[in-house]
Design an enzyme around this catalytic site. Structure first.
Site, PDB file in Angstrom:
ATOM      1  N   GLU A  83      10.983  -0.642   7.197  1.00  0.00           N
ATOM      2  CA  GLU A  83       9.977  -0.468   6.160  1.00  0.00           C
ATOM      3  C   GLU A  83       9.696   1.035   6.025  1.00  0.00           C
ATOM      4  O   GLU A  83      10.261   1.701   5.192  1.00  0.00           O
ATOM      5  CB  GLU A  83       8.724  -1.274   6.499  1.00  0.00           C
ATOM      6  CG  GLU A  83       7.912  -1.580   5.273  1.00  0.00           C
ATOM      7  CD  GLU A  83       7.135  -2.905   5.369  1.00  0.00           C
ATOM      8  OE1 GLU A  83       6.340  -3.143   4.480  1.00  0.00           O
ATOM      9  OE2 GLU A  83       7.325  -3.682   6.320  1.00  0.00           O
ATOM     10  N   GLU A 102      -0.875  -2.661  14.041  1.00  0.00           N
ATOM     11  CA  GLU A 102      -0.988  -3.211  12.690  1.00  0.00           C
ATOM     12  C   GLU A 102      -1.987  -4.372  12.644  1.00  0.00           C
ATOM     13  O   GLU A 102      -2.704  -4.542  11.664  1.00  0.00           O
ATOM     14  CB  GLU A 102       0.393  -3.721  12.246  1.00  0.00           C
ATOM     15  CG  GLU A 102       0.416  -4.392  10.900  1.00  0.00           C
ATOM     16  CD  GLU A 102       1.834  -4.756  10.459  1.00  0.00           C
ATOM     17  OE1 GLU A 102       2.687  -4.934  11.349  1.00  0.00           O
ATOM     18  OE2 GLU A 102       2.072  -4.841   9.244  1.00  0.00           O
TER      19      GLU A 102
HETATM   20  C1  BGC Z   1       3.044  -3.032   5.347  1.00  0.00           C
HETATM   21  C2  BGC Z   1       1.626  -2.695   5.075  1.00  0.00           C
HETATM   22  C3  BGC Z   1       1.368  -2.859   3.634  1.00  0.00           C
HETATM   23  C4  BGC Z   1       1.562  -4.293   3.379  1.00  0.00           C
HETATM   24  C5  BGC Z   1       1.204  -4.734   2.014  1.00  0.00           C
HETATM   25  C6  BGC Z   1       3.262  -4.445   4.986  1.00  0.00           C
HETATM   26  O1  BGC Z   1       4.544  -4.848   5.215  1.00  0.00           O
HETATM   27  O2  BGC Z   1       3.416  -2.740   6.631  1.00  0.00           O
HETATM   28  O3  BGC Z   1       0.967  -1.916   5.863  1.00  0.00           O
HETATM   29  O4  BGC Z   1       0.207  -2.320   3.158  1.00  0.00           O
HETATM   30  O5  BGC Z   1       2.863  -4.710   3.693  1.00  0.00           O
HETATM   31  O6  BGC Z   1       0.774  -5.952   2.133  1.00  0.00           O
END
Ligand code: BGC
Length: 930
Positions: free
Chosen positions: A505, A779
């Site tokens: 990501e 997270e």
């Molecule tokens: C990310 C986030 C992002 C989110 C959106 C995720 O996969 O890691 O931090 O804001 O997707 O929903």
């Protein structure tokens, strides 16, 4: 009416009215201390920048003074084409003369047009109230880059080699030789690429930046780095070379495995401009004389996946003159244009620190694992000797699983694997090139002999932002939390603000950046970093006004998709506003303003006449507390609620931006709109008794933080929030509610509850991960569950800064350090610590554009002491909690009449003091918290 008495030597004892009545105290003269001097000259946030493209660069400086209460009353700037001229004050290109002004930040250059490639020397002196100016500052300079597309004589080149671009291809190398004849006084290299580049000159690496040219919305803007290469040239033959990496341009990007997003050919554009002592200028550019190969040692290098490096394939001396490149292929000239080239607005990524591992483990599965002791971002530098052809494999992970084995599931498709094959000729030192890993643990395979810790060094990389903030308390767990917040920022401020640095990501998620921006701006200087990213945001914003989920936008290929989420897209409004508050950057606000209005316009169309924005897909209060418990079944705040709340808030901030920019009609329009949205919001989501939305913490936090409720209902609503916090005893907010929760509690008289939430050690809480040994922000509140198992590997990063947004409350409330929105950029500092939570010490410092400001308090033996620092050319309002004015001492003496103290008075149970610059130590009796 109750009254206080203020002890005031030399004056009668004065009665003080409760509340906001302040008494004026004669201002003590600045004294006879040494006069102010001028230092820290900056141009567009940088010190002596090279390669600038701002046509009216803004100049800033700081005053240094030992006296208190120092204000600049006038300044003079001089600019010349050479240092000697400047120092002699002759042939000046611009001389402002004495300008009566207290402005020392962002003064735009207003001399004759600036020329490509020219260096401009400048100096400043200031007046601080009398007729005598300070001495001149030390000279500083800025140097312009290539300003016009036509300044480029170099041509884009692409290696003329066979490549399979469906996968990670070997990194091409390019080179050519050229001749230098005569004494070189100055040489610059202007360089950019499609993909990443490393430049080499005569066998030496040029510059210390990595991941150049950085990641931007490439088709709209591509950064050019400028290097001073004067000392790298030699009389006679010279050689220049470059290595290209796939990078964000054509490497794997995003979680759908896509490649070649911006194009499938790597390319280089480099222009060397050599100036000789005799006045000649020579340009060596990329052109058809270059040679290329893809037979070099980097067999693949990919941001997510790692690198495969075969040292046996190195070309010794490949960027020196003696190298025989007759076996190399040629290059193709490409027409990629030069009119989208820009100077970098933010700092480059660099190797910023090194980490020594703390342990070498053998896992139950038999792997040899290095523990860096810190979840970090960058790579491992390897030091090894062994037989040629030995291949060492390094696999990187953030955590070990319950058994103690390397846990890589949460990396999803990112391989994070580095392979090095030895040359076999003695000690070999290796670092990968166009990849980075997010990791604490490294599994090592194939190491010749027994690995020892000194074979491995962690190289920490990030955008090289200056550290501006410092925060420390008497509570070690909270200090670790601050450490984790800082490391979350380091790991994710890698040219763009990314969500995470480890899985497939690593994208510029707007929502994450928005919630963390204020905290980020305490810990590091993020002015340039966000200025750059906001330019991309403006470029990638759709014509509809909608703003993509990630910037640069690599998630949508259809020209409209992956955009328009409440709280995410609002980054386009909230971040420029935050930066305006923190850096007083009006120009940036002006640049982003059209995008702000366009985004509000988009929401207006989506919401329609009833002003309730419903029905659209959003992320909502992402990752809020979620459970199947029957007594407290999670905390889901509806997306329609959140969308309408952000709609009202962004409209209100746009109105404030319009005020700042001198657009009264716009301001009135957006203010009216926001009031109407608020009304609709109340009708839809608020009961007459102050129950808000789904009664979740986030619902209250947003409604109160965004001032969506009528005055009369606010306290009632806050009481309900407090009730929920008390009942459940934990926070339950997700990404969007978290930054506001503690601020709202504080604002409505529940600082004690805010402290309780901060200090909660069990899940869900900020300290739960700390108790689990976290070294970065997770997270999810329960990335590692209390039972030792991991959360869903599909989304479980251990380095995601969003929840670190509480850092803003720590600086602004615990330490009480803030800026005044009416005099932003800390021109007027607000200092209002709120002690509590059993803390006996809290200390915060911040490097502002004016200099260091700070608020540090101790609370021992029923005495509260607050040391504040206020930079010259600024003023401050200090609120001393629980202090009666006549009990406050400053530096051991009574408040009244103290040097630099302008006004003091009681406001409720506090004392409020107006001061000029300087350092002050206030102390007074206050019964201890426990
Ligand atoms: C990310 C986030 C992002 C989110 C959106 C995720 O996969 O890691 O931090 O804001 O997707 O929903």
């Amino acid at each position: 009416m109750p009254s206080f008495t203020l002890a005031c030597p030399g004056l009668a004892r004065l009665p003080l009215l409760l509340a906001s009545l302040l008494i004026a105290i004669p201002v003590a003269a600045s004294g006879t201390a040494a006069p102010a001097t001028v230092a820290a000259l900056r141009c567009e946030y940088q010190t002596n920048p090279l390669g600038l493209d701002a046509r009216r660069p803004r100049l800033s400086w700081q005053l240094r003074a030992t006296a208190r209460d120092v204000m600049q009353t006038a300044y003079q700037i001089q600019v010349a084409g050479s240092k000697a001229d400047l120092e002699q004050g002759r042939n000046l290109l611009w001389d402002t003369g004495e300008v009566t002004s207290d402005q020392s930040v962002h003064v735009p250059y207003a001399g004759p047009p600036l020329q490509s490639g020219q260096r401009y020397w400048w100096r400043v002196r200031v007046w601080t109230g009398d007729d005598i100016p300070s001495t001149w500052s030390e000279p500083a300079f800025w140097e312009m880059g290539l300003l016009e597309p036509s300044d480029w004589q170099a041509q884009w080149i692409e290696p003329d080699v066979e490549e399979d671009v469906s996968t990670s291809a070997p990194a091409p190398m390019l080179r050519r030789t050229f001749w230098v004849e005569g004494e070189v006084v100055r040489a610059r290299a202007y360089v950019t690429s499609h993909g990443l580049y490393e430049l080499h000159l005569n066998g030496r690496r040029v510059g210390d930046q990595v991941f150049t040219p950085g990641w931007t919305s490439y088709h709209h803007q591509l950064q050019v780095q400028t290097y001073d290469v004067t000392d790298l040239l030699q009389d006679g033959p010279n050689a220049v070379g470059a290595i290209l990496g796939d990078g964000w341009y054509r490497g794997q990007i995003g979680f759908r495995g896509q490649r070649n997003f911006y194009g499938n050919r790597l390319a280089l554009l480099a222009q060397l401009v050599i100036t000789y002592a005799d006045g000649r200028t020579e340009v060596i550019g990329t052109d058809s004389h270059w040679r290329a190969t893809n037979d070099g040692p980097i067999r693949m290098s990919d941001i997510y996946n790692g690198e495969v490096y075969d040292a046996r394939r190195e070309f010794p001396g490949w960027s020196t003159t003696g190298f025989d490149d007759s076996g190399w292929a040629g290059v193709r000239i490409a027409d990629h244009g030069t009119d989208h080239l820009v100077a970098p607005a933010g700092p480059s990524v660099r190797r910023v620190e090194e980490i020594r591992p703390i342990a070498l483990l053998t896992s139950p599965a038999g792997e040899t694992i290095i523990d860096m002791g810190q979840n970090m971002v960058g790579w491992v530098r390897l030091r090894v000797s062994g037989p040629a052809g030995t291949t060492i494999t390094l696999r990187h992970a953030e955590v070990l699983d319950q058994e103690g084995n390397l846990y890589t599931e949460n990396l999803r498709a990112a391989r994070q694997t580095v392979q090095y094959t030895l040359r076999g000729d003695g000690e070999e030192i290796y670092e990968p090139h166009f990849t980075f890993q997010g990791f604490r643990y490294v599994a090592v395979e194939g190491f010749p002999g027994t690995p020892t810790l000194d074979a491995f060094t962690g190289i920490v990389i990030h955008s090289d932002m200056a550290q501006t903030g410092h925060f420390r308390t008497s509570n070690p767990l909270v200090n670790q939390l601050q450490h984790n917040i800082r490391w979350g920022q380091k790991g994710n401020f890698l040219d763009v603000p990314t969500d995470c640095p480890q899985r497939d990501e690593r994208l510029g998620w707007t929502g994450d950046a928005q919630v963390f921006c204020r905290t980020a701006a305490f810990n590091y200087d993020v002015a340039g970093f966000f200025t750059k990213w906001l330019a991309d945001l403006a470029f990638d914003q759709y014509d509809s006004g909608s703003i993509p989920h990630v910037i640069p936008n690599v998630l949508a290929t259809d020209g409209q998709g992956a955009a328009g989420a409440a709280g995410w897209a609002d980054a386009g409004v909230l971040i420029p506003w935050d930066l305006y508050l923190v850096y007083g950057d009006r120009l940036l606000l002006e640049r982003q303003y059209p995008g702000m209005t366009a985004w509000v316009g988009y929401m207006q169309r989506r919401a329609g006449d009833d002003l309730i924005w419903d029905g659209d897909p959003h992320f909502g209060d992402w990752l809020a507390f979620n459970t199947t418990r029957s007594d407290y079944p999670g905390a889901t705040t509806s997306k329609d609620f959140i969308a309408t709340a952000f709609y009202a808030y962004s409209a209100a901030l746009t109105a404030r931006a319009a005020d700042v920019l001198g657009k009264p009609e716009d301001a009135a329009h957006y203010r009216r709109l926001s009031e109407r949205i608020k009304q609709a919001f109340r009708q839809e989501f608020v009961t007459p008794n102050g129950r808000v939305g789904e009664n979740t913490q986030t619902a209250y936090a947003l409604a109160l933080a965004f001032d969506l409720l009528p005055e009369a209902l606010r306290q009632q609503a806050a009481d309900r929030l407090a009730e929920d916090v008390r009942r459940f005893g934990h926070l339950t907010t997700g990404f969007l509610g978290t930054p506001h929760l503690n601020h709202v509690l504080t604002r409505f008289g529940y600082t004690d509850l805010a402290y309780a939430l901060l200090l909660r050690e069990t899940y869900p809480s900020w300290l739960y991960p700390v108790t689990q040994g976290a070294t970065t922000i997770w997270e999810r509140w329960d990335g590692l569950r209390p039972d030792g198992s991991f959360q869903d590997p599909g989304m479980n990063s251990f380095n995601h800064y969003a929840y670190g947004a509480v850092g803003d409350w720590m600086y602004r409330v615990m330490a009480g350090l803030d800026t005044d929105p009416e005099r932003p950029g800390y021109k007027h500092v607000l200092i209002a610590p709120r002690p509590g939570g059993g803390f006996t010490e809290v200390e915060a410092r911040l490097e502002t554009l004016y200099g260091t400001t700070g608020s540090a308090w101790t609370w021992h033996d029923d005495t509260f002491s607050l040391t504040v620092t206020v930079p010259p050319n600024t003023t401050a309002t200090v609120r001393l909690p629980g202090a009666a004015p006549d009990q406050v001492q400053v530096d051991g003496r009574p408040l009244v009449g103290a040097d630099g103290v302008h006004d003091a008075g009681a406001d409720g149970t506090d004392t409020v003091v107006q001061i000029g610059s300087g350092m002050y130590r206030f102390s007074y009796p206050m019964v201890s918290d426990e």
